[in-house]
Motif scaffolding. Sequence first.
Motif, PDB file in Angstrom:
ATOM      1  N   LEU A  73       0.802  -1.220   0.000  1.00 30.76           N
ATOM      2  CA  LEU A  73       0.000   0.000   0.000  1.00 30.76           C
ATOM      3  C   LEU A  73       0.835   1.269   0.000  1.00 30.76           C
ATOM      4  O   LEU A  73       0.371   2.337  -0.420  1.00 30.76           O
ATOM      5  N   LEU A  74       2.075   1.187   0.484  1.00 24.52           N
ATOM      6  CA  LEU A  74       2.884   2.389   0.645  1.00 24.52           C
ATOM      7  C   LEU A  74       3.762   2.692  -0.564  1.00 24.52           C
ATOM      8  O   LEU A  74       4.566   3.625  -0.516  1.00 24.52           O
ATOM      9  N   THR A  75       3.595   1.943  -1.653  1.00 23.63           N
ATOM     10  CA  THR A  75       4.324   2.298  -2.869  1.00 23.63           C
ATOM     11  C   THR A  75       3.642   3.437  -3.616  1.00 23.63           C
ATOM     12  O   THR A  75       4.215   3.997  -4.553  1.00 23.63           O
ATOM     13  N   THR A  76       2.414   3.775  -3.232  1.00 30.18           N
ATOM     14  CA  THR A  76       1.570   4.811  -3.843  1.00 30.18           C
ATOM     15  C   THR A  76       1.181   4.461  -5.277  1.00 30.18           C
ATOM     16  O   THR A  76       0.871   5.354  -6.068  1.00 30.18           O
ATOM     17  N   GLU A  77       1.164   3.179  -5.603  1.00 25.60           N
ATOM     18  CA  GLU A  77       0.772   2.749  -6.942  1.00 25.60           C
ATOM     19  C   GLU A  77      -0.477   1.882  -6.873  1.00 25.60           C
ATOM     20  O   GLU A  77      -0.580   0.984  -6.030  1.00 25.60           O
ATOM     21  N   LYS A  78      -1.405   2.153  -7.777  1.00 24.53           N
ATOM     22  CA  LYS A  78      -2.715   1.500  -7.754  1.00 24.53           C
ATOM     23  C   LYS A  78      -2.611  -0.018  -7.886  1.00 24.53           C
ATOM     24  O   LYS A  78      -3.296  -0.762  -7.173  1.00 24.53           O
ATOM     25  N   GLU A  79      -1.779  -0.505  -8.781  1.00 23.79           N
ATOM     26  CA  GLU A  79      -1.683  -1.948  -8.998  1.00 23.79           C
ATOM     27  C   GLU A  79      -1.134  -2.654  -7.767  1.00 23.79           C
ATOM     28  O   GLU A  79      -1.586  -3.753  -7.406  1.00 23.79           O
ATOM     29  N   GLU A  86      11.603   2.597 -12.525  1.00 25.55           N
ATOM     30  CA  GLU A  86      10.359   3.239 -12.970  1.00 25.55           C
ATOM     31  C   GLU A  86       9.216   3.017 -11.993  1.00 25.55           C
ATOM     32  O   GLU A  86       8.089   2.680 -12.364  1.00 25.55           O
ATOM     33  N   THR A  87       9.527   3.204 -10.713  1.00 23.12           N
ATOM     34  CA  THR A  87       8.475   3.251  -9.700  1.00 23.12           C
ATOM     35  C   THR A  87       8.016   4.695  -9.558  1.00 23.12           C
ATOM     36  O   THR A  87       8.776   5.637  -9.828  1.00 23.12           O
ATOM     37  N   ALA A  88       6.783   4.874  -9.126  1.00 25.90           N
ATOM     38  CA  ALA A  88       6.244   6.230  -8.992  1.00 25.90           C
ATOM     39  C   ALA A  88       7.091   7.068  -8.039  1.00 25.90           C
ATOM     40  O   ALA A  88       7.364   8.240  -8.302  1.00 25.90           O
ATOM     41  N   LEU A  89       7.527   6.469  -6.924  1.00 25.90           N
ATOM     42  CA  LEU A  89       8.280   7.229  -5.935  1.00 25.90           C
ATOM     43  C   LEU A  89       9.611   7.732  -6.494  1.00 25.90           C
ATOM     44  O   LEU A  89      10.117   8.770  -6.054  1.00 25.90           O
ATOM     45  N   GLU A  90      10.184   7.001  -7.459  1.00 26.34           N
ATOM     46  CA  GLU A  90      11.432   7.451  -8.066  1.00 26.34           C
ATOM     47  C   GLU A  90      11.181   8.404  -9.233  1.00 26.34           C
ATOM     48  O   GLU A  90      11.940   9.350  -9.447  1.00 26.34           O
ATOM     49  N   MET A  91      10.104   8.170  -9.981  1.00 26.81           N
ATOM     50  CA  MET A  91       9.805   9.069 -11.101  1.00 26.81           C
ATOM     51  C   MET A  91       9.385  10.454 -10.626  1.00 26.81           C
ATOM     52  O   MET A  91       9.522  11.438 -11.364  1.00 26.81           O
ATOM     53  N   PHE A 136      -5.080   7.802  -7.635  1.00 26.14           N
ATOM     54  CA  PHE A 136      -4.704   7.071  -6.433  1.00 26.14           C
ATOM     55  C   PHE A 136      -3.988   7.974  -5.435  1.00 26.14           C
ATOM     56  O   PHE A 136      -4.250   7.922  -4.245  1.00 26.14           O
ATOM     57  N   TYR A 137      -3.073   8.815  -5.953  1.00 29.11           N
ATOM     58  CA  TYR A 137      -2.316   9.705  -5.080  1.00 29.11           C
ATOM     59  C   TYR A 137      -2.051  11.001  -5.836  1.00 29.11           C
ATOM     60  O   TYR A 137      -1.345  11.000  -6.843  1.00 29.11           O
ATOM     61  N   ALA A 138      -2.616  12.086  -5.362  1.00 25.64           N
ATOM     62  CA  ALA A 138      -2.563  13.361  -6.087  1.00 25.64           C
ATOM     63  C   ALA A 138      -1.146  13.837  -6.341  1.00 25.64           C
ATOM     64  O   ALA A 138      -0.860  14.476  -7.366  1.00 25.64           O
ATOM     65  N   PHE A 139      -0.238  13.539  -5.429  1.00 25.85           N
ATOM     66  CA  PHE A 139       1.150  13.966  -5.596  1.00 25.85           C
ATOM     67  C   PHE A 139       1.751  13.324  -6.845  1.00 25.85           C
ATOM     68  O   PHE A 139       2.509  13.963  -7.580  1.00 25.85           O
ATOM     69  N   ASN A 140       1.403  12.064  -7.098  1.00 25.47           N
ATOM     70  CA  ASN A 140       1.847  11.410  -8.328  1.00 25.47           C
ATOM     71  C   ASN A 140       1.247  12.087  -9.553  1.00 25.47           C
ATOM     72  O   ASN A 140       1.939  12.302 -10.559  1.00 25.47           O
ATOM     73  N   ASP A 141      -0.038  12.411  -9.482  1.00 26.45           N
ATOM     74  CA  ASP A 141      -0.699  13.058 -10.615  1.00 26.45           C
ATOM     75  C   ASP A 141       0.020  14.343 -11.016  1.00 26.45           C
ATOM     76  O   ASP A 141       0.232  14.617 -12.208  1.00 26.45           O
TER      77      ASP A 141
END
Length: 465
Positions: A61-67, A269-274, A310-315
């Motif tokens: 859950l803490l990867t901030t990715e929907k999948e 290519e994880t959201a937290l790194e991108m 899923f996470y506005a910061f990613n958007d």
Amino acid sequence: MQTDEHGLPTGAGGPAAVRHYDAAIHALLHFRAEVDAETSAALREDPGFPLANVLSAYLGLLTTEKEDARTARKGFRKFRARVDASRLLPRERAHIEAVERLLDGDLLTCGARLARISEEHPRDALALIVGHQIDFFTGDARSLRDRIGGALSAWHEDDRHYGHLLGMYAFGLEESGHYDRSEEVGLRAVEINPKDVWAIHAVVHTYEMQGRFREGIAYLDARLDDWSTGTLFNVHNWWHYALYALEAGDTARALEIYDDVLHGPDARETALEMLDASALLWRLLLEDDDQTARWAALADAWAPKAREPFYAFNDMHAVMSYVGAGRITEAEKLIASRESYVASERPGVTNHAMTARVGLPVCRALVAFRRGDHGRVVELLYPIRHRVNECGGSHAQRDAVQRTLLESAIRGGRFDLARLLVSERINVRPGSPFNWLKHAAVAEGLGDRAAAAAARAAQCQLRKS
């Protein structure tokens, strides 16, 4: 009854499962990939081990990715279907409740449940580190500080993870503006455990927030072997190095880091790194540094991650990539998707409020900036500039938004507002060459050539020193 290494009882079926659980917590505190293997090993030893199932869910859950969240939800539901919660220990039941709130998208209630666990069991390392991350994802600086500070008195110097608690506390102090104390605590944490990448990160943040970029570079260089490889967090600390390089005027070095680490051929290519890749390139875009090719590759990587809210910061960072790549249609498509999302009822979903209050205004402003509609950027960002933290991240990460507001104020001729914004920045970070460069631009806009020249001289001197 089995106990973990911090003396807390667990419902594990045997000592081997607990050993793997303890090893997983140790790896988690170091941000090492072994956390997954050790968690899986604990579950192989005892598939019904409550805390191992809880930890596995938190990790997804803490990867901030929907999948990842979908996978975590599926696995946790299987566990819940076969466990009688009434037979579990109260602490285990409390963790299950926290996970369930997180599965529902309610980060705030999850954080509150974890805080209650920490109140009753201050030596529960899992509750502390997950709670700390929840506070980070919700931008709650006070909780970043006090969640850990409130537990510290139950820990001792000879605890294996005492230094890690100090490292988390140092980050909370920094985000709350206690820079001197943050530096002191962070340096002590690294002294206790030189491989504590979160503590190193806290010290680096402290230098960043004070404009002490030369010290930051020297600190990271001196500890290169401790933070640069072998963890899931090395990319983010390299991002900080790149920020220091930009302050020093060394764009070539910042781009070298981008290509080698942030979004190179071996990028995960994880959201937290991108996020870091987008944030670095956006700083260059604000200075009219065209990185279209890099933006295009990054936008391609963001596309599958940003299909669903899923996470506005990613958007926000996905939209940066679309805008940077000149793919405005994709940016607008994402915005339209989030507008539909916000229009629907999502009771208790933290991201729903994040998107409505911060995510959408920022995304719209990024598109407006690319179109040169700087009045619109100011109209969107100025009212929310003191609540951008609600979408998560750190002060350093959210500075991309503040810089966008400042740049549009300058380009849109709003020099009185720009003067105010620059004055705020300089009086917090007088050692930042970027701040003096913008002070010069504002002074020129106001017709004060002498002040502009003095500001440019200050910027040059800071970069030479």
